[in-house]
Motif scaffolding. Structure first.
Motif, mmCIF file in Angstrom:
data_model
loop_
_atom_site.group_PDB
_atom_site.id
_atom_site.type_symbol
_atom_site.label_atom_id
_atom_site.label_comp_id
_atom_site.label_asym_id
_atom_site.label_seq_id
_atom_site.Cartn_x
_atom_site.Cartn_y
_atom_site.Cartn_z
ATOM 1 N N TYR A 234 0.831 -1.210 0.000
ATOM 2 C CA TYR A 234 0.000 0.000 0.000
ATOM 3 C C TYR A 234 0.866 1.261 0.000
ATOM 4 N N ARG A 238 0.903 4.258 -2.686
ATOM 5 C CA ARG A 238 0.574 5.632 -2.293
ATOM 6 C C ARG A 238 1.680 6.601 -2.690
ATOM 7 N N ARG A 254 -8.027 3.113 0.192
ATOM 8 C CA ARG A 254 -7.759 3.574 1.559
ATOM 9 C C ARG A 254 -8.595 2.795 2.574
ATOM 10 N N MET A 255 -9.834 2.455 2.203
ATOM 11 C CA MET A 255 -10.683 1.668 3.107
ATOM 12 C C MET A 255 -10.100 0.273 3.328
ATOM 13 N N TYR A 257 -6.940 -0.468 3.204
ATOM 14 C CA TYR A 257 -5.766 -0.272 4.054
ATOM 15 C C TYR A 257 -6.183 -0.100 5.517
ATOM 16 N N THR A 258 -7.254 0.636 5.743
ATOM 17 C CA THR A 258 -7.750 0.822 7.108
ATOM 18 C C THR A 258 -8.187 -0.507 7.710
ATOM 19 N N ALA A 259 -8.904 -1.321 6.924
ATOM 20 C CA ALA A 259 -9.333 -2.640 7.406
ATOM 21 C C ALA A 259 -8.129 -3.522 7.716
ATOM 22 N N LEU A 261 -5.132 -2.458 8.730
ATOM 23 C CA LEU A 261 -4.518 -1.990 9.978
ATOM 24 C C LEU A 261 -5.357 -2.372 11.190
ATOM 25 N N ARG A 262 -6.675 -2.369 11.034
ATOM 26 C CA ARG A 262 -7.571 -2.700 12.148
ATOM 27 C C ARG A 262 -7.740 -4.208 12.335
ATOM 28 N N ASP A 264 -9.489 -6.182 10.550
ATOM 29 C CA ASP A 264 -10.915 -6.466 10.385
ATOM 30 C C ASP A 264 -11.066 -7.639 9.413
ATOM 31 N N GLN A 267 -14.188 -7.614 6.985
ATOM 32 C CA GLN A 267 -14.089 -6.674 5.871
ATOM 33 C C GLN A 267 -13.049 -7.130 4.857
#
Length: 289
Positions: A234, A238, A254-255, A257-259, A261-262, A264, A267
């Motif tokens: 990622y 970027r 970006r969503m 990448y957020t999942a 890191l979390r 999830d 997701q």
């Protein structure tokens, strides 16, 4: 009692197939036996065989052949010079493989002549069909075979660069990329992400701003438990987008990448379904009944 009738004429035997390898080093086999092309006593006869293979299905005139083989140093008798080269090829390989026409020469069609491009195209098409049919494990095998065959080297890599080779190399590259995309989808859907890593590394290097391919690579790394590697994919994307194009990754990227890191899991699994479906929808046969 029924008796077989004796034929009045002898049926001629079908000649063995001529198999030509155009991806990587050029080779010719007749009936499985590798032919020693050095017996042709000159490079131009070998190049002519490659040219006819690259233009299979088309009749090439003697003038066109001479132009491609000799360039500005054309022989005085172009028709005679080309005919001599063709005679050498037919003497070594067999007459049926190179067809003569009033307008020129053409390499015979399948099944008499077989190209490695035929294998790559068949395996790629079959893998795509299997993805649609839901047999993703067999699709993974077929796509991996196609990706490997198309990736052994450049088209006619033992020939110096020439315009007529450029088109053939473009065909090889497109087949390689399509096989890689199918392999990525099939491997993720069949829970064999490790089989897609090499293909996606190649594809993202070939298309460094393609976010869809980078998302697939992120998902493959995640499925393998290689979270730091997924994060690195990622960040690399970027940086390229911001430094070279002046834009940020899309909301969708970006969503993801957020999942990541979390951590999830739900997701991320949903993303595998949506991302692979996006690639399938872009297949050449998508929407064709």
């Amino acid at each position: 009692m029924y008796r077989h009738s004796t034929p009045s004429a002898t049926v001629s035997a079908q000649p063995p197939p001529l198999s030509l390898t155009l991806i990587g080093p050029f080779t010719a086999r007749v009936g499985g036996q590798v032919m020693d092309l050095s017996q042709l006593a000159g490079r131009k006869a070998r190049t002519l065989l490659k040219l006819l293979a690259a233009e299979r299905g088309r009749i090439l005139s003697a003038d066109r052949i001479a132009e491609l083989l000799w360039g500005e140093e054309m022989p005085r008798d172009t028709a005679g010079s080309v005919a001599t080269l063709v005679s050498r090829l037919r003497a070594l390989l067999g007459a049926p493989y190179i067809e003569r026409f009033a307008g020129g020469y053409r390499l015979a069609e399948a099944p008499l002549v077989h190209l490695d491009f035929d294998d790559v195209a068949y395996l790629t098409d079959d893998a795509e069909r299997l993805v649609y049919a839901g047999d993703v494990r067999l699709a993974t095998i077929r796509a991996a075979q196609a990706f490997q065959l198309a990736g052994v080297g450049r088209a006619l890599e033992d020939e110096p660069p020439a315009p007529w080779i450029t088109g053939l190399e473009e065909q090889r590259r497109l087949l390689w990329q399509q096989a890689g995309r199918i392999l990525s989808v099939a491997a993720l859907r069949s829970e064999q992400p490790g089989r897609a890593v090499g293909a996606l590394e190649y594809l993202t290097a070939a298309e460094p701003w393609n976010e869809s391919l980078h998302r697939l690579l992120i998902l493959v790394c995640w499925a393998l438990g290689e979270i730091p590697r997924a994060i690195s994919v990622y960040l690399r994307l970027r940086d390229r987008l911001t430094e070279e194009l002046g834009v940020e990754p899309s909301v969708r990227t970006r969503m993801l990448y957020t999942a990541l890191l979390r951590e999830d899991v739900g997701q991320m699994r949903d993303a595998i379904g949506s991302e692979t479906q996006s690639v399938v929808s872009a297949f050449p046969s998508a929407g064709v009944d």
